[in-house]
Design a protein around this motif. Structure first.
Motif, short mmCIF file in Angstrom:
data_model
loop_
_atom_site.label_atom_id
_atom_site.label_comp_id
_atom_site.label_asym_id
_atom_site.label_seq_id
_atom_site.Cartn_x
_atom_site.Cartn_y
_atom_site.Cartn_z
N UNK A 159 129.04 21.42 59.42
CA UNK A 159 128.83 21.59 60.85
C UNK A 159 128.39 23.00 61.20
N UNK A 160 129.02 23.99 60.59
CA UNK A 160 128.64 25.39 60.83
C UNK A 160 127.19 25.62 60.42
N UNK A 161 126.82 25.16 59.24
CA UNK A 161 125.45 25.35 58.74
C UNK A 161 124.43 24.67 59.66
N UNK A 162 124.70 23.43 60.03
CA UNK A 162 123.77 22.69 60.88
C UNK A 162 123.60 23.36 62.25
N UNK A 163 124.71 23.71 62.89
CA UNK A 163 124.60 24.31 64.22
C UNK A 163 124.01 25.71 64.15
N UNK A 164 124.36 26.47 63.13
CA UNK A 164 123.79 27.81 62.96
C UNK A 164 122.27 27.75 62.85
N UNK A 165 121.76 26.79 62.05
CA UNK A 165 120.31 26.64 61.90
C UNK A 165 119.67 26.16 63.21
N UNK A 166 120.33 25.25 63.91
CA UNK A 166 119.81 24.81 65.21
C UNK A 166 119.71 25.98 66.18
N UNK A 167 120.72 26.85 66.19
CA UNK A 167 120.70 28.02 67.07
C UNK A 167 119.58 28.98 66.68
N UNK A 168 119.35 29.13 65.39
CA UNK A 168 118.27 29.99 64.91
C UNK A 168 116.90 29.46 65.37
#
Length: 176
Positions: free
Chosen positions: A117-126
């Motif tokens: 979840x952290x990886x997915x949302x972090x990339x979406x935010x980027x």
């Protein structure tokens, strides 16, 4: 816009498993259905704020027919089994102003706590920051401690939502 292949990458979970992260495609409907079937009622409630029994055709179309200009939607795929298996999904849906968006994250129960979840949302935010989004927000129920922790980890401001029994998470993106 065409499929954003530049947003594909590999991630390693905290236990060392390699997952393929990529934008959602229209043909992902069976993967969404399979993921939904292994979710606990609590996880479903935390994501949809209601007891959803199945993903109907309208919902599946909404989740898989992505306007890549206005929406960011990434999935985590386990490619090690005979058929691909979706372990999680995150998205940011852009508002009409093209400067703000609302996020949502869903990770299958068996894969909670592995960094998906952290990886997915972090990339979406980027991706959202590159597209010049200024603010991303989302709503989280007060009992959803995992999402609140994820929000804190990524730097979201957490505010009590006066209209619901939960919190509004808000993050200002770089350059805004």
């Amino acid at each position: 816009s065409p499929y954003p292949a530049e947003d594909e990458f590999l991630m390693k979970t905290v236990d060392g498993q390699t997952l393929f992260i990529r934008p959602v495609k229209p043909e992902d409907a069976p993967l969404f259905t399979a993921l939904f079937k292994v979710l606990s009622p609590t996880t479903i409630y935390y994501r949809f704020f209601s007891a959803v029994k199945e993903l109907n055709p309208k919902m599946l179309a909404r989740f898989t027919q992505i306007d890549y200009d206005r929406e960011i939607a990434l999935v985590a795929i386990d490619e090690t089994s005979k058929t691909d298996r979706m372990l999680g999904v995150a998205r940011i849906i852009g508002d009409a102003d093209s400067q703000t968006g609302e996020f949502a994250v869903l990770v299958g129960d068996n894969w909670h706590g592995k960094g998906i979840g952290v990886c997915l949302l972090e990339k979406c935010l980027s991706i959202a920051a590159k597209r010049r989004f200024r603010v991303v927000h989302g709503f989280v129920l007060k009992t959803n401690r995992n999402m609140l922790a994820l929000g804190r980890k990524l730097g979201f401001e957490i505010e009590k939502d006066l209209d619901t029994d939960g919190y509004k998470l808000v993050i200002q993106l770089e350059g805004s």
